[in-house]
Design an enzyme around this catalytic site. Structure first.
Site, PDB file in Angstrom:
ATOM      1  N   ASP A   1       9.295   2.919  -0.295  1.00 38.08           N
ATOM      2  CA  ASP A   1       8.250   3.598   0.462  1.00 38.08           C
ATOM      3  C   ASP A   1       8.455   3.224   1.931  1.00 38.08           C
ATOM      4  O   ASP A   1       8.073   2.141   2.371  1.00 38.08           O
ATOM      5  CB  ASP A   1       6.865   3.180  -0.037  1.00 38.08           C
ATOM      6  CG  ASP A   1       5.752   3.877   0.755  1.00 38.08           C
ATOM      7  OD1 ASP A   1       6.073   4.619   1.707  1.00 38.08           O
ATOM      8  OD2 ASP A   1       4.576   3.660   0.415  1.00 38.08           O
TER       9      ASP A   1
ATOM     10  N   TYR B   1       0.851  -1.188   0.000  1.00 43.50           N
ATOM     11  CA  TYR B   1       0.000   0.000   0.000  1.00 43.50           C
ATOM     12  C   TYR B   1       0.883   1.233   0.000  1.00 43.50           C
ATOM     13  O   TYR B   1       1.849   1.318   0.761  1.00 43.50           O
ATOM     14  CB  TYR B   1      -0.896   0.005   1.242  1.00 43.50           C
ATOM     15  CG  TYR B   1      -1.780   1.234   1.372  1.00 43.50           C
ATOM     16  CD1 TYR B   1      -2.823   1.460   0.486  1.00 43.50           C
ATOM     17  CD2 TYR B   1      -1.561   2.170   2.381  1.00 43.50           C
ATOM     18  CE1 TYR B   1      -3.631   2.588   0.602  1.00 43.50           C
ATOM     19  CE2 TYR B   1      -2.366   3.296   2.514  1.00 43.50           C
ATOM     20  CZ  TYR B   1      -3.406   3.497   1.618  1.00 43.50           C
ATOM     21  OH  TYR B   1      -4.205   4.605   1.743  1.00 43.50           O
TER      22      TYR B   1
ATOM     23  N   LYS C   1       4.315   9.278   8.806  1.00 40.28           N
ATOM     24  CA  LYS C   1       4.100   8.698  10.123  1.00 40.28           C
ATOM     25  C   LYS C   1       5.089   9.201  11.184  1.00 40.28           C
ATOM     26  O   LYS C   1       4.912  10.287  11.703  1.00 40.28           O
ATOM     27  CB  LYS C   1       4.069   7.172   9.997  1.00 40.28           C
ATOM     28  CG  LYS C   1       2.868   6.761   9.100  1.00 40.28           C
ATOM     29  CD  LYS C   1       2.509   5.320   9.035  1.00 40.28           C
ATOM     30  CE  LYS C   1       1.183   5.171   8.283  1.00 40.28           C
ATOM     31  NZ  LYS C   1       1.188   4.283   7.134  1.00 40.28           N
TER      32      LYS C   1
HETATM   33  C1  LIG Z   1       0.488   4.762   5.778  1.00 40.05           C
HETATM   34  C2  LIG Z   1       1.216   4.515   4.518  1.00 40.05           C
HETATM   35  C3  LIG Z   1       1.079   5.361   3.402  1.00 40.05           C
HETATM   36  C4  LIG Z   1       0.077   6.478   3.352  1.00 40.05           C
HETATM   37  O1  LIG Z   1       0.313   7.470   4.270  1.00 40.05           O
HETATM   38  P1  LIG Z   1      -0.897   8.461   4.701  1.00 40.05           P
HETATM   39  O2  LIG Z   1      -0.262   9.424   5.612  1.00 40.05           O
HETATM   40  O3  LIG Z   1      -1.939   7.577   5.321  1.00 40.05           O
HETATM   41  O4  LIG Z   1      -1.390   9.081   3.437  1.00 40.05           O
HETATM   42  C5  LIG Z   1       1.887   5.140   2.310  1.00 40.05           C
HETATM   43  N1  LIG Z   1       2.768   4.131   2.299  1.00 40.05           N
HETATM   44  C6  LIG Z   1       2.920   3.289   3.335  1.00 40.05           C
HETATM   45  C7  LIG Z   1       3.937   2.204   3.268  1.00 40.05           C
HETATM   46  C8  LIG Z   1       2.129   3.437   4.471  1.00 40.05           C
HETATM   47  O5  LIG Z   1       2.246   2.563   5.477  1.00 40.05           O
END
Ligand SMILES: *Cc1c(COP(=O)(O)O)cnc(C)c1O
Length: 428
Positions: A239, A144, A267
């Site tokens: 990511d 994701y 995060k």
């Molecule tokens: C949480 C997450 C996202 C998205 O971040 P948001 O702040 O919710 O838009 C993208 N990539 C990874 C790996 C994530 O865990």
């Protein structure tokens, strides 16, 4: 356990907010329950509107690595707030946090701040496309990367050449540009690369997959991606919105010793405030507007409150022994849960990288989306609800990662393992 007030608040929320929540997984749908409304949190515990007290393994889905309401972060945000919440003009804090990120993350020579992980990945992909002059991108099934159009795509099957949208509203023409390979399968990557020579701008991957449960990279997988990207002129994007500053101070790229071309963060670097960032090689980042021609912008980007919370968080993470202590706690709780399952004659497949862990309700190994998606989600739902009743707040889905924070105490961990033992006995 009484959930009366949460139920009332959920009914009210549903009338005003689609599904009653501002992000789908919060709704507890996959475990067949109503969400708890949270009133406050402190350290490793959260408290709902009915006054119930839970040991929290969600940690706001990753950011709360030092626990909730750490005094240093509280103070930093409060101090900043009194001098203004947002100016839409540069502040010194942005450079301070940028340099902390550059010093920490091996691949990052320059970085831009945004307001969410979704924005970070979306912008990184535009930059990769603009830099290479190529339109296609590759992602992995089960990974994701936020909810932007190009990334809300998974393969119908591992070898499918063209993506199909995961959601109505994503144009099929966008999805066609997203190729989907299988996590931990270099063969699936090579096949797609061979069929799309000189057309792929970037490969984006969660170096530790955390959005299909916790799935570590197999030995050689990240190395292989690095090699393919180098040979083919493809930009490798890690990511690390979840794994950054989580599995190690420098993220998964530090832990595994593989340096991507670009990295996305979020995060933890916002300490619980809305934040994201993307960075990488100078020659790529300098193509970004206004230094270069590839456009990206944000009214609240580099927001003073978020920068202050981020700086305060990273300072705490720099303390000697922080990650070693977190590792010990995380090992204790993950191994304790796995042992409780085994003792109840209900073996699970347990995975962990640092303070990310998952109990897969599967009798066989989980290493990609096909193996993860086979898990017994009904049994997981029973486990989840049982744990909740015992005062342990887990993510309400089999396909999420549990997060341990520095605030989790030995007593929290013992209580969690005891709760798991009880729940596995009931399920078995
Ligand atoms: C949480 C997450 C996202 C998205 O971040 P948001 O702040 O919710 O838009 C993208 N990539 C990874 C790996 C994530 O865990």
């Amino acid at each position: 356990m009484n959930h009366e007030r949460s139920s009332v608040l959920f009914q009210q929320a549903k009338a005003a907010i689609p599904g009653g929540v501002n992000s789908p997984v919060r709704a507890f749908k996959s475990v067949g329950a109503d969400p708890l409304f949270i009133k406050k949190a402190s350290g490793s515990h959260i408290f709902d509107e009915d006054g119930n007290d839970f040991i929290d393994f969600v940690g706001s889905w990753g950011p709360m690595i030092v626990g909730h309401c750490h005094p240093d972060i509280l103070k930093a945000v409060q101090d900043t707030m009194t001098s203004g919440a947002s100016f839409g003009a540069p502040t010194e804090r942005e450079t301070i946090l940028a340099n902390m990120v550059i010093d920490a993350v091996p691949s990052i020579e320059m970085v831009r701040m945004v307001s969410s992980g979704t924005e970070a990945t979306m912008s990184a992909i535009r930059l990769a496309r603009g830099f290479t002059g190529r339109d296609k991108i590759m992602k992995f099934s089960g990974c994701y990367h936020g909810h932007s159009d190009s990334l809300l795509v998974k393969a119908g099957s591992g070898m499918a050449t063209f993506g199909v949208p995961d959601s109505p509203g994503v144009p099929a023409d966008f999805a066609k540009l997203t190729l989907t390979a299988e996590f931990n399968s270099l063969d699936s990557v090579k096949e797609l690369v061979a069929g799309n020579r000189d057309a792929i701008a970037c490969i984006i991957v969660e170096p530790v997959a955390g959005n299909m449960g916790t799935v570590p990279p197999r030995e050689g997988f990240l190395e292989g991606l690095r090699e393919i990207c180098t040979n083919e002129g493809i930009i490798l994007i890690f990511d690390e919105v979840m794994s950054g500053f989580r599995v190690a101070y420098g993220g998964a790229q530090e832990l595994f010793g593989i340096t991507p071309d670009m990295t996305t963060l979020g995060k933890i670097i916002g300490g619980g405030l809305p934040v994201g960032a993307f960075g990488g090689k100078r020659e790529i980042m300098e193509k970004l507007s206004p230094a270069g021609g590839i456009y990206q912008a944000g009214t609240l980007s580099g927001n003073p409150l978020a920068m202050s919370a981020g700086i305060a968080t990273l300072k705490l993470l720099q303390q000697p022994g922080f990650y070693a202590a977190l590792e010990a706690k995380s090992r204790a709780v993950a191994e304790g849960i796995a042992k409780a399952a085994k003792d109840a004659d209900y073996p699970i497949y347990s995975t962990r990288v640092g303070s990310m862990f998952c109990a897969f309700f599967s009798k066989s190994a989980v290493f990609d989306w096909p193996t993860s998606s086979q898990c017994d989600t009904k049994a997981f739902a029973k486990y989840f609800l049982g744990m909740l009743d015992e005062g342990v707040y887990l993510a309400p889905s089999q396909f999420e990662t549990a997060f341990v924070s520095a605030a989790h105490s030995d007593a929290d961990i013992e209580r969690t393992i005891a709760a798991a033992a009880k729940c596995f006995k009931l399920i078995a």
